[in-house]
Scaffold this active site. Sequence first.
Site, PDB file in Angstrom:
ATOM      1  N   THR A 142       0.788  -1.182   0.130  1.00  0.00           N
ATOM      2  CA  THR A 142      -0.035   0.072  -0.063  1.00  0.00           C
ATOM      3  C   THR A 142       0.997   1.394   0.142  1.00  0.00           C
ATOM      4  OG1 THR A 142      -1.325   1.352   1.260  1.00  0.00           O
ATOM      5  CG2 THR A 142      -0.151  -0.322   2.487  1.00  0.00           C
ATOM      6  N   SER A 181      -1.440   3.009  10.647  1.00  0.00           N
ATOM      7  CA  SER A 181      -2.673   2.204  11.343  1.00  0.00           C
ATOM      8  C   SER A 181      -1.732   0.785  11.364  1.00  0.00           C
ATOM      9  CB  SER A 181      -3.631   2.251  10.350  1.00  0.00           C
ATOM     10  OG  SER A 181      -3.458   1.346   9.151  1.00  0.00           O
ATOM     11  N   TYR A 183      -2.989  -1.840  10.203  1.00  0.00           N
ATOM     12  CA  TYR A 183      -3.308  -2.508   9.025  1.00  0.00           C
ATOM     13  C   TYR A 183      -1.798  -1.911   8.154  1.00  0.00           C
ATOM     14  CZ  TYR A 183      -3.887  -2.233   3.820  1.00  0.00           C
ATOM     15  OH  TYR A 183      -3.856  -2.287   2.444  1.00  0.00           O
ATOM     16  N   HIS A 184      -1.506  -0.664   8.049  1.00  0.00           N
ATOM     17  CA  HIS A 184      -0.199  -0.226   7.316  1.00  0.00           C
ATOM     18  C   HIS A 184       0.887  -0.737   7.946  1.00  0.00           C
ATOM     19  CE1 HIS A 184      -3.365   2.905   6.025  1.00  0.00           C
ATOM     20  NE2 HIS A 184      -2.969   2.608   4.948  1.00  0.00           N
ATOM     21  N   LYS A 187       1.815  -4.217   6.272  1.00  0.00           N
ATOM     22  CA  LYS A 187       2.501  -4.131   4.817  1.00  0.00           C
ATOM     23  C   LYS A 187       3.862  -3.726   5.101  1.00  0.00           C
ATOM     24  CE  LYS A 187      -1.390  -4.748   2.580  1.00  0.00           C
ATOM     25  NZ  LYS A 187      -1.548  -6.118   1.887  1.00  0.00           N
TER      26      LYS A 187
END
Length: 379
Positions: A142, A181, A183-184, A187
Amino acid sequence: MKALVLGGDGFCGWPTSLHLAAEGYAVTIADNLSRRAIADDLGAPSLTPIRSIEDRVTAARNVGDVQFSHLDVTDPVALKALLGTLEPDVIVHFAEQRSAPYSMLGDAQRRYTVANNVNGTNTLFSALVELGQRPHVVHLGTMGVYGYSDDLGELQEGYLDVRVAQTGRDVTIGYPANPGSIYHLTKCLDHTLMQFYAKNWQFQITDLHQGIVWGTDSEITSSDEALINRFDYDGEYGTVLNRLVSQAAVGHPLTVYGTGGQSRAFIHISDTARCVHLATGAPPDPGAQVQVFNQVAEVRNVGALARMIAERTGAEVSYLDNPRKEAAANQLRVSNAGLRSLGFEPRTLEDSLMDEISATVGRYKDRLNRDVIFSKARW
Ligand SMILES: NC(=O)c1ccc[n+]([C@@H]2O[C@H](COP(=O)([O-])OP(=O)(O)OC[C@H]3O[C@@H](n4cnc5c(N)ncnc54)[C@H](O)[C@@H]3O)[C@@H](O)[C@H]2O)c1
């Protein structure tokens, strides 16, 4: 060419699987259908009436060679069995929990997102090491791994040329990670894992740092009702543009966080499929550093997007207290030279494409649950 698409039942994975099949790849989709389950739990199933995976795959056989395996990527036994039988030439890895707000909802979601995403990536590469297989792995990352700042100039693709203050030497380093976040963060962790696997076991790996995906269908998914793509509009999973268009369609004020001064990188869903196809055909050398492409068509300002939709639809814009820790406003410039060098010609946010989403939302707006429009995540 045999392609294994992990997470191929999802928003990006489904049109990409069909695109690869239409291009002549023998495609096997592996998915544990967790996205469908989470959507049901949140009371926010896809606005479009997506078919069961069995019906989807039956319809997909008119497009090309498509198979399905119900499989959890974090399950090493099941994954090794599939890889052992299939021996894919290329693996596209979409199979992660992909919502930043969902990953910030609470303890259970933080732990699930890290366990699912990082463990899935590690399980995949560890299985490939054990089986002695070295397919080209294309992972979906991302743009959020970079943070959203102009401080280091135009965002380069994964690496940065710098002069070391202590030695005066010019070197290339990995771009500093700056996730916003959980989520990030996953990654960023995936990326570090993949650098190690590439270096130690001579893998060929491409990490696609993708912008926010908008739109709903590609030419192929709109060619048959049974192939229709999922469309998320809720506060947790709806990507910003799709969310705003849905709000306008049901007469809800457009919800913009803070001043709407955030600039973000965007890409249309049909370009996602095209870019992944381009990337599958251009692996780096075995053992080279992970190849990074910024999978992005253009940068747009969120507030300006909302005003544009408001002008087209007559909707009001409602500026909410920002539930996230992020800069109130930022500049952003992004290089997408890698994919452009492979022939990527971005589709930008033109009216005709906007009309397409409005038409989809208009057709299915009776299915929209207004209770899930607002995000419940705060950070
Ligand atoms: N949608 C976007 O705007 C966007 C932007 C940047 C990057 N990405 C990345 O692209 C990828 C796909 O995103 P999407 O929007 O299609 O998400 P999605 O949630 O619609 O699709 C992900 C798919 O993976 C499956 N999955 C998740 N965990 C799994 C597991 N352990 N085993 C097997 N299957 C599993 C889900 O069931 C789902 O079908 C993600 O990795 C995401 O981080 C998406």
